[in-house]
Design a protein around this motif. Structure first.
Motif, mmCIF file in Angstrom:
data_model
loop_
_atom_site.group_PDB
_atom_site.id
_atom_site.type_symbol
_atom_site.label_atom_id
_atom_site.label_comp_id
_atom_site.label_asym_id
_atom_site.label_seq_id
_atom_site.Cartn_x
_atom_site.Cartn_y
_atom_site.Cartn_z
ATOM 1 N N LEU A 159 -91.232 38.290 141.585
ATOM 2 C CA LEU A 159 -90.292 37.217 141.304
ATOM 3 C C LEU A 159 -90.503 36.229 142.345
ATOM 4 C CD1 LEU A 159 -87.438 39.159 140.036
ATOM 5 C CD2 LEU A 159 -88.704 37.840 138.870
ATOM 6 N N ILE A 160 -90.818 36.703 143.736
ATOM 7 C CA ILE A 160 -91.120 35.740 144.814
ATOM 8 C C ILE A 160 -92.657 36.081 145.305
ATOM 9 C CG2 ILE A 160 -88.995 35.448 145.579
ATOM 10 C CD1 ILE A 160 -89.221 37.425 147.699
ATOM 11 N N ARG A 218 -84.603 44.001 130.704
ATOM 12 C CA ARG A 218 -84.359 44.634 131.761
ATOM 13 C C ARG A 218 -83.130 44.638 132.068
ATOM 14 N NH1 ARG A 218 -88.669 45.118 135.410
ATOM 15 N NH2 ARG A 218 -87.187 45.756 137.033
ATOM 16 N N GLU A 219 -82.512 45.729 132.628
ATOM 17 C CA GLU A 219 -81.362 45.763 133.106
ATOM 18 C C GLU A 219 -80.958 45.727 134.733
ATOM 19 O OE1 GLU A 219 -79.214 49.002 131.209
ATOM 20 O OE2 GLU A 219 -79.350 48.026 129.258
ATOM 21 N N ASN A 220 -82.096 46.468 135.245
ATOM 22 C CA ASN A 220 -82.103 46.770 136.726
ATOM 23 C C ASN A 220 -83.376 46.235 137.298
ATOM 24 O OD1 ASN A 220 -79.444 48.233 136.534
ATOM 25 N ND2 ASN A 220 -80.560 49.688 135.387
ATOM 26 N N LEU A 221 -83.174 45.915 138.876
ATOM 27 C CA LEU A 221 -84.126 45.736 139.527
ATOM 28 C C LEU A 221 -84.457 47.126 140.712
ATOM 29 C CD1 LEU A 221 -84.082 42.044 140.362
ATOM 30 C CD2 LEU A 221 -85.526 43.232 138.635
ATOM 31 N N ILE A 222 -85.505 47.651 141.132
ATOM 32 C CA ILE A 222 -85.362 48.833 141.721
ATOM 33 C C ILE A 222 -85.762 48.472 143.186
ATOM 34 C CG2 ILE A 222 -86.411 51.047 141.911
ATOM 35 C CD1 ILE A 222 -84.601 50.786 139.214
ATOM 36 N N LEU A 232 -86.660 43.846 146.656
ATOM 37 C CA LEU A 232 -86.148 43.926 145.488
ATOM 38 C C LEU A 232 -87.106 42.823 144.255
ATOM 39 C CD1 LEU A 232 -83.698 45.365 144.051
ATOM 40 C CD2 LEU A 232 -82.484 43.303 144.221
ATOM 41 N N LEU A 233 -87.156 41.501 144.984
ATOM 42 C CA LEU A 233 -87.657 40.439 144.297
ATOM 43 C C LEU A 233 -89.284 40.665 144.053
ATOM 44 C CD1 LEU A 233 -85.411 37.594 145.051
ATOM 45 C CD2 LEU A 233 -85.179 38.919 143.215
#
Length: 421
Positions: free
Chosen positions: A231-232, A263-267, A225-226
């Protein structure tokens, strides 16, 4: 038909078992026809029902229910010596109040009846059928809210029973009931269990995952996800960062920055039914809550648990408080059923939270479609989008969610939409 109509002194519905031709390509069995007491087929209603069958993809069962509601409304007007095309706003409110108090229908059924009459009157007004009084009536029932007395909630859940099937489908909790269930999941003296159960409920309610999808979530899921938004790093693993304050703060700061950009969501891909992987949107606040659980209560539980090193490194997101192993699908269902629904006094199960998510998503799609296209929106497009978010191959299996969304929006969203036109 005229001879059959003369046998009755009121509006009534007959169901034609033989296939009825709706369009060149569509024939429908068990098609409902409303008969006028004086002159046979009631054309203003038949045009509306054919429209629903042809362009709104309504099935025979739904069409029959709509026809019966129109009959009840027209018979009410006839009993009060009012023509079907000359009703007043006060007649509409009196009818709903009488149905609620005398017939003792439930709140959902009341909303269904109100929505059908409102949609039918708007349809006739948009096609200049029924005259100016009907057009004025259609505008008035949309602009003025129903009285509080009519929409006052009824006492519910007098007995602890399982979900009662209604028309072959389980009841769909509304937003307030879903929140009550999720809050009930937090009621546990053990902080680890309380937070884990609360996040289980939130995950189903905010993503619409099935029980097997929730059980399949792991630390690798959060890593993917990240990594999807950089993000990582490619080799970073968030489950090993519980003691690294700097790394945790950095990841949280990046996630918050992403949220501030809109952004509202992570996919992320989640494996569900028949082993298929589908992309699921996770709301950013839920992602942050899952990371806090991973670094907080879950990490503290692993430090003091007696589970083996192999289990500690397995990466399961939802751990059993008894042995430290990953929770099974059955265990997750039981937790949400017993600790959530039964504790909150709400009828339902884990699938009911998923149904609430899909109904709310259908409401959102419905509002967006109406803003863009008015009443000429395409229900097929809504069903296709809903099928994608739900992980269904056949969009037709989701029609009842769209029907439920139309009922819920009939008294709220439709009035807001008409005010903005």
């Amino acid at each position: 038909m005229q001879e059959l109509a003369r046998q009755h002194d009121n509006f009534h519905c007959v169901v034609v078992s033989e296939p009825v031709k709706i369009t060149k390509r569509l024939k429908l069995s068990n098609y409902p026809i409303i008969l006028h007491p004086a002159y046979g087929v009631f054309e203003p209603a038949d045009v509306f029902i054919r429209e629903l069958a042809a362009w709104r993809s309504q099935r025979s069962g739904s069409l029959q229910d709509i026809a019966r509601i129109i009959c009840i409304w027209c018979n009410y007007l006839q009993d009060h010596n009012i023509s079907w095309n000359e009703p007043g706003e006060h007649h509409y409110h009196w009818w709903l109040t009488e149905a609620l108090n005398t017939d003792k229908i439930g709140r959902n059924r009341q909303a269904r009846c109100a929505g059908v009459v409102m949609r039918w009157c708007h349809f006739l007004a948009s096609r200049s059928i029924g005259g100016p009084l009907l057009r004025s009536f259609a505008a008035s029932i949309s602009a003025s809210p129903l009285s509080v007395e009519i929409l006052e909630p009824e006492p519910r859940f007098k007995a602890q029973r399982g979900p009662k099937l209604k028309n072959g489908k389980r009841p769909i909790p509304d937003e307030d009931e879903a929140v009550r269930v999720i809050r009930a999941l937090m009621n546990h003296p053990n902080a680890f269990i309380a937070e884990r159960n609360w996040l289980l409920g939130r995950t189903v309610y905010e993503t619409g995952l099935r029980a097997m999808g929730v059980a399949a979530l792991s630390c690798d899921t959060l890593n993917q996800l990240l990594r999807g938004d950089n993000l990582i790093g490619p080799s970073d693993r968030v489950e090993f960062l519980a003691g690294d304050r700097v790394a945790k703060a950095s990841i949280r700061e990046r996630v918050y920055h992403l949220a501030n950009t809109g952004r509202e969501n992570l996919i992320v891909g989640v494996r569900e039914k028949r082993g298929k992987v589908r992309n699921v949107p996770f709301p950013i606040p839920l992602v942050i809550a899952l990371l806090q659980h991973l670094w907080g209560e879950r990490a503290r539980f692993l430090r003091v648990s007696r589970s083996s090193s192999r289990e500690k490194l397995s990466g399961g997101l939802w751990l059993s408080d008894r042995n430290g192993n990953s929770l099974t699908i059955t265990a997750i269902k039981d937790i949400i059923k017993v600790r959530g629904f039964e504790a909150a006094g709400v009828k339902g199960s884990i699938h009911s939270l998923r149904a609430t998510f899909l109904t709310q998503y259908a409401c959102r799609l419905l509002r967006e479609a109406r803003k863009k296209f008015g009443y000429d929106y395409d229900t097929r497009g809504i069903l296709l989008t809903l099928a994608e978010i739900a992980g269904h191959e056949d969009p037709d299996t989701l029609e009842h969610y769209l029907d439920e969304a139309q009922i819920r929006e009939a008294l709220v969203g439709e009035r807001e939409f008409l005010r903005g036109v």
